[in-house]
Design a protein around this motif. Sequence first.
Motif, short mmCIF file in Angstrom:
data_model
loop_
_atom_site.label_atom_id
_atom_site.label_comp_id
_atom_site.label_asym_id
_atom_site.label_seq_id
_atom_site.Cartn_x
_atom_site.Cartn_y
_atom_site.Cartn_z
N GLY A 97 0.81 -1.22 0.00
CA GLY A 97 0.00 0.00 0.00
C GLY A 97 0.84 1.26 0.00
N GLU A 133 1.27 1.09 -6.59
CA GLU A 133 1.29 0.73 -5.17
C GLU A 133 1.95 -0.63 -5.00
OE1 GLU A 133 -2.27 1.09 -2.79
OE2 GLU A 133 -2.77 3.03 -3.71
N THR A 134 2.58 -0.82 -3.86
CA THR A 134 3.20 -2.11 -3.55
C THR A 134 2.15 -3.09 -3.05
OG1 THR A 134 3.68 -1.18 -1.38
CG2 THR A 134 5.47 -1.19 -2.97
N VAL A 149 1.64 -2.69 -8.48
CA VAL A 149 0.53 -2.63 -9.44
C VAL A 149 0.35 -1.17 -9.88
CG1 VAL A 149 -1.12 -2.54 -7.49
CG2 VAL A 149 -1.95 -3.08 -9.79
#
Lengths: 348, 348
Positions: A247, A322-323, A277
């Motif tokens: 996040g 975001e991770t 993403v």
Amino acid sequence: MDFKDLAKEISSRSKIKINRKNIERLLGALRKTKLPWELVDLSDFPVPAVFESMKVLEEKEIISISDAGFKLTARGKEVVKDIHPVEDISCSDCEGRGITLEKFSDLEKKFLRVQKNRPGAIRRFDQGYVTPKTTLSRFAVAYERGDVVGKEIILLGDDDLMSIALGLSGLTKGITVVEIDKRLTDFIQETADKEGFKINVQTVDLRHPLPKEHVKKYDAFITDPPETIKAADAFIGRGIASLRAPGSAGYFGFTRREASLTKWYDVQKLLLKYRIVFTDIVHNFNEYVNWGYEEETRAWRLSPIKVRPRKNWYRSALYRFETLDGFRGNFKDYGEENIYEDVESSTT
Amino acid sequence: MDFKDLAKEISSRSKIKINRKNIERLLGALRKTKLPWELVDLSDFPVPAVFESMKVLEEKEIISISDAGFKLTARGKEVVKDIHPVEDISCSDCEGRGITLEKFSDLEKKFLRVQKNRPGAIRRFDQGYVTPKTTLSRFAVAYERGDVVGKEIILLGDDDLMSIALGLSGLTKGITVVEIDKRLTDFIQETADKEGFKINVQTVDLRHPLPKEHVKKYDAFITDPPETIKAADAFIGRGIASLRAPGSAGYFGFTRREASLTKWYDVQKLLLKYRIVFTDIVHNFNEYVNWGYEEETRAWRLSPIKVRPRKNWYRSALYRFETLDGFRGNFKDYGEENIYEDVESSTT
């Protein structure tokens, strides 16, 4: 006229993969401008391939080239007749970025004043910074996405002075700048002292793995890498390494002026492997101020007409991601390797 | 308060992967609205997880729930104190889409008139169409990117009536609609006849491979798939199969209201395998008209408060991509399988 064959010939001669769509856009753009930098701006594909196209189109008697610029021949006018007229229909209010700066008018005033004495771009570090409005708009997008208020943010390279915009806003929890150019770190530190905000500044060469104290520490990073695969991997991969948790967010600029869509593809594939993403890709979000060392660049040598750009012509897309769970960064050491140039690059 | 633990608990109970950032946005949104659909809109993560969060937050005495809506408790107000205030700072002129419709005012007038008698959304086909301004803005983006003028375009499903906007513009080379709902194909065909543009309409179920006559035929496709991996793969994969050459373009909508970022990741990875490259992802580009069958959906059953939405609350991002050399589509047959529902979906 078969644009497929034309695309093939230009790809083979320039060693840069372009397609029919690139040719269409280029031909459409030739109805709008006769000047090289505007043409690149409107065509939106790598500079060396655009200029190679000019040679090929001249050989095929579609254009003529003189000191006054490119001109469609009678034959050329026939060819472009049914081509899409390349037009700017981006929103004039937000310049196509989709966000308003209304809420930040005080910040805007302060930032415009403070950045006036900034160090110029120098070739040695492949610098080329964005317009103040671009920096402020990046700030606004990051604000809206929840990546500013109460957040620890790291800038990996900061000739765009994002750290100063963030600092002046007073909204973040912490700001760190790692940057190779001492002129910039000095300017940022002095500005922070004068304007009364805290900042953590460090001289770092991003070809080497991120110093340990920055690993897994931040909520968001912002960077603007040179457009080779290796430089993108190094800069963005270090950024991912700096992020704290799923996040967390990454922002970077990526242009098509020095990267074909094939290179874009390779970068997207590469980054997904780190388990991030993509949430946003905003076309032409970043507008760069002409950097002043044009005549020293490969782009200048390649240009069939030696005129300086009259207006800003270099743009890039803004990427945000975001991770996810299990994300990981890039810890590879590139040593003293020149990771900044490839066949598609031309402005370093 | 540790949002990580909260995220873990909600993920485990809802079976939908959410993270700290989702919780932050949700808590920020609770300062702005007490109503369920507005809350989902502002929170921007899957409906079932948002509503599960409400239960968890109630148990933890961060909110109370009544017929009047969600309310932060004294404890809740403490928790949200330093949270980012979720605010709409999108450009009011273009509603954040970045493009202007000025050039298309005649088309806009015509389209607004013609679409008035359109068939309503029905649940059987998971319909939910976008606002007329969204359809026109999609048209404008496709126009700017060179995917309209002189192009062969296919719509894979068309409850958004893009075919009519394209037809009224008179700019394309050809328009094809494949759509499962006869009410829509009839409406589109009748409109085309009345307004005097040509259109090729066919009833097709996209769970089956694209009919041969549509394979490798088009310059661009537009679709708006249901948000499961399989449906996205089917709809978008058929779209890619329909495209003619490298440099052809695909457009689709994808929401976070029914897809976590983990699902977004899976879809991005999946699509890159077809050798396409993302050129644009525009946040909240698509705004959907409330579809009228809310009470029949899973979302309604999950909602802790049974009130109908007061305004449009369902949005999705607009994706655009281009095909590269060696691209290929999806020819898998899903038979009569229900590919339209998964744990994150809730509006079918």
